[in-house]
Structure formats: structure tokens, C-alpha cells
Scaffold this motif. Sequence first.
Motif, short mmCIF file in Angstrom:
data_model
loop_
_atom_site.label_atom_id
_atom_site.label_comp_id
_atom_site.label_asym_id
_atom_site.label_seq_id
_atom_site.Cartn_x
_atom_site.Cartn_y
_atom_site.Cartn_z
N GLU A 159 -10.37 9.01 -1.42
CA GLU A 159 -9.31 9.40 -2.31
C GLU A 159 -9.46 10.70 -3.07
O GLU A 159 -8.42 11.14 -3.89
CB GLU A 159 -9.50 8.30 -3.37
CG GLU A 159 -9.55 7.14 -2.95
CD GLU A 159 -7.67 6.61 -2.57
OE1 GLU A 159 -6.91 7.11 -3.46
OE2 GLU A 159 -7.52 6.04 -1.60
N ARG A 161 -5.94 12.80 -2.77
CA ARG A 161 -4.98 12.13 -3.64
C ARG A 161 -5.37 12.79 -5.20
O ARG A 161 -4.29 13.31 -5.65
CB ARG A 161 -4.92 10.75 -3.48
CG ARG A 161 -3.85 10.21 -4.64
CD ARG A 161 -3.89 8.74 -4.62
NE ARG A 161 -3.88 8.41 -3.10
CZ ARG A 161 -3.37 7.41 -2.60
NH1 ARG A 161 -2.65 6.60 -3.30
NH2 ARG A 161 -3.33 6.96 -1.30
N ASP A 217 1.69 7.19 -11.08
CA ASP A 217 1.27 6.15 -9.85
C ASP A 217 0.46 6.49 -9.25
O ASP A 217 -0.54 5.61 -8.63
CB ASP A 217 2.90 6.26 -9.19
CG ASP A 217 2.61 5.52 -7.65
OD1 ASP A 217 2.71 4.44 -7.94
OD2 ASP A 217 2.95 6.09 -6.70
N GLN A 218 0.12 7.78 -8.86
CA GLN A 218 -1.08 8.30 -7.94
C GLN A 218 -2.28 7.85 -8.67
O GLN A 218 -3.29 7.67 -8.22
CB GLN A 218 -0.81 9.74 -7.71
CG GLN A 218 0.50 9.95 -6.88
CD GLN A 218 0.09 9.36 -5.53
OE1 GLN A 218 -0.75 9.13 -4.65
NE2 GLN A 218 1.25 8.66 -5.17
N GLU A 257 -2.73 5.51 -10.84
CA GLU A 257 -2.94 4.15 -10.80
C GLU A 257 -3.53 3.63 -9.51
O GLU A 257 -4.34 2.81 -9.24
CB GLU A 257 -1.74 3.19 -10.85
CG GLU A 257 -1.30 3.40 -12.50
CD GLU A 257 0.12 2.93 -12.65
OE1 GLU A 257 0.75 2.55 -12.04
OE2 GLU A 257 0.16 2.87 -13.99
N ARG A 258 -3.11 4.39 -8.38
CA ARG A 258 -3.63 3.87 -6.99
C ARG A 258 -4.85 4.48 -6.89
O ARG A 258 -6.02 3.86 -6.26
CB ARG A 258 -2.79 4.95 -5.90
CG ARG A 258 -1.43 4.41 -5.80
CD ARG A 258 -0.60 5.14 -4.74
NE ARG A 258 0.73 4.81 -4.73
CZ ARG A 258 1.22 4.61 -3.77
NH1 ARG A 258 1.00 4.88 -2.59
NH2 ARG A 258 2.63 4.21 -3.80
N CYS A 259 -5.45 5.59 -7.47
CA CYS A 259 -6.86 6.09 -7.65
C CYS A 259 -7.60 5.02 -8.13
O CYS A 259 -8.92 4.95 -7.87
CB CYS A 259 -6.97 7.51 -8.19
SG CYS A 259 -6.34 8.78 -7.05
N LYS A 272 -7.05 1.92 -8.66
CA LYS A 272 -7.13 0.65 -7.86
C LYS A 272 -8.37 0.84 -6.83
O LYS A 272 -8.93 0.12 -6.64
CB LYS A 272 -5.84 0.54 -7.39
CG LYS A 272 -5.91 -0.77 -6.21
CD LYS A 272 -4.75 -1.77 -6.26
CE LYS A 272 -4.71 -2.71 -5.53
NZ LYS A 272 -5.94 -3.38 -5.04
#
Length: 90
Positions: A18, A21, A60-61, A63-65, A67
Amino acid sequence: RKWVYLEPIFARGAMPNEQPRFARVDEEFTSIMQGVADDPRVFSLLRVSNLPETLSAILDQLERCQKALSDFLEQKRQSFPRFYFIGDDN
């Protein structure tokens, strides 16, 4: 707030999958914050092109990290039950 929470984790090189990102998000966010530091007036933000879209994409990115981090911690908790005593915020 999410960036402040995640930055120390990814800055140490945790979760190399990750890392790219977060590095992109970090670069964009620090660039925006540098602009705010240079000219702290609210109206100066109007000159930043596509700011609402950029901030939404950053969120958004992040939140992906987050998660991915939560999934990683859950996986470790499955292997090492003592990690259930450590919260996601620690």
C-alpha cells in the motif's frame, strides 16, 4: 484526520503493498497544505483547480489505505490472538 493517523504508519515503511498509494496521497495532500501555508486566506483556495474533486479522491484513497490496514491487523489477530487487545488506533 485520516492522513494524520495513517502517515506515521506508512512513513515507517509498513505495508509495502500500500506504500505507493499512500505516497501519492501524501504528495498531493502536502502540496495542497503547502499552498495553504504560503497563503492562508480561504479565498486563495479558489485558485486551486479541481480542489473538491482532488480532496474527494484523496479521502477515497485514504479510506482504501485504512481498510487495507484494518484487514492486515485482522489477519494478524487471527494468527496472534493477543493482538485483539491492541486497537486499530494504536
